[in-house]
Design an enzyme around this catalytic site. Sequence first.
Site, PDB file in Angstrom:
ATOM      1  N   HIS A  10     -23.138  -4.542  21.794  1.00 50.32           N
ATOM      2  CA  HIS A  10     -22.521  -3.657  22.691  1.00 50.32           C
ATOM      3  C   HIS A  10     -23.429  -2.550  22.843  1.00 50.32           C
ATOM      4  O   HIS A  10     -23.642  -2.121  23.933  1.00 50.32           O
ATOM      5  CB  HIS A  10     -21.171  -3.244  22.120  1.00 50.32           C
ATOM      6  CG  HIS A  10     -20.360  -2.227  22.874  1.00 50.32           C
ATOM      7  ND1 HIS A  10     -19.297  -2.396  23.625  1.00 50.32           N
ATOM      8  CD2 HIS A  10     -20.689  -0.855  23.081  1.00 50.32           C
ATOM      9  CE1 HIS A  10     -18.925  -1.319  24.048  1.00 50.32           C
ATOM     10  NE2 HIS A  10     -19.694  -0.521  23.986  1.00 50.32           N
ATOM     11  N   GLU A  11     -23.983  -2.087  21.750  1.00 53.50           N
ATOM     12  CA  GLU A  11     -24.765  -0.830  21.651  1.00 53.50           C
ATOM     13  C   GLU A  11     -26.175  -1.030  22.457  1.00 53.50           C
ATOM     14  O   GLU A  11     -26.710  -0.536  23.149  1.00 53.50           O
ATOM     15  CB  GLU A  11     -25.153  -0.397  20.157  1.00 53.50           C
ATOM     16  CG  GLU A  11     -23.722   0.147  19.526  1.00 53.50           C
ATOM     17  CD  GLU A  11     -23.030   0.869  20.441  1.00 53.50           C
ATOM     18  OE1 GLU A  11     -23.447   1.773  21.247  1.00 53.50           O
ATOM     19  OE2 GLU A  11     -21.807   1.159  20.081  1.00 53.50           O
ATOM     20  N   HIS A  28     -26.105  -0.877  26.177  1.00 54.20           N
ATOM     21  CA  HIS A  28     -25.973   0.365  26.634  1.00 54.20           C
ATOM     22  C   HIS A  28     -27.483   0.796  26.832  1.00 54.20           C
ATOM     23  O   HIS A  28     -27.840   1.487  27.795  1.00 54.20           O
ATOM     24  CB  HIS A  28     -25.607   1.381  25.522  1.00 54.20           C
ATOM     25  CG  HIS A  28     -24.089   1.766  25.761  1.00 54.20           C
ATOM     26  ND1 HIS A  28     -23.583   2.407  26.831  1.00 54.20           N
ATOM     27  CD2 HIS A  28     -23.037   1.439  24.751  1.00 54.20           C
ATOM     28  CE1 HIS A  28     -22.103   2.543  26.709  1.00 54.20           C
ATOM     29  NE2 HIS A  28     -21.914   1.820  25.307  1.00 54.20           N
TER      30      HIS A  28
END
Length: 209
Positions: free
Chosen positions: A173-174, A177
């Site tokens: 998820h990170e 980003h």
Amino acid sequence: MKKLSLLFILFIGLIHAQKLTSNEISIINQGDVNSALPIYQTTDENQHKTLLSLSTEIDPLDKNTAVLVKRMKESLLSTDGGVGIAAPQVGINRKIIWVQRFDKEGEPLEYFLNPVIVWRSELQNLGPEGDLSIPEFRDQFYRSKVIQLEYVDLKGQKYSEIVEGFTAVIFQHEIDHLFGILISDKKEKEKNNSYKKVDAFKKSESMTR
């Protein structure tokens, strides 16, 4: 010879890491440098553009990098249940993330500079995700069950490790980003994909990244 190889790797990394701009340095050092930086939101047009932009590598030895790492941790700690944060979420398009390590005793928060996923398992998890930058949004997403990660620390030391389960989900998820990928944009791309569902989302119901 081993020492020379490590120095060469560090040198190559520094070449690829562009210097921080004056605007980035200004954001990093605004206000009290020991306090949290504001978390960018998709509801703000300019902040949304930053969240959608690609991030570049950062010089681990730059003194401003250490300040940014520290302030990102404070930003994450200021949230209600956040388990990860990426530099674009505080307005800096650089490759830095913080992740809560549910795969380690004490579930510590750890930072990672210039992280790269070099391998992903074909087996996928399906589970709920939210995002600190997207108000009131939560949906189900597919993530690889196991990943291999490479990254450096503030001394420029390079590491490689295998991560699995819910912690691997947070990493993915990170790192999304850092590529300007938001979970609110992922659904359309996943509609025609099919995966074997396994449950690795322990404690995930109240967690956002």
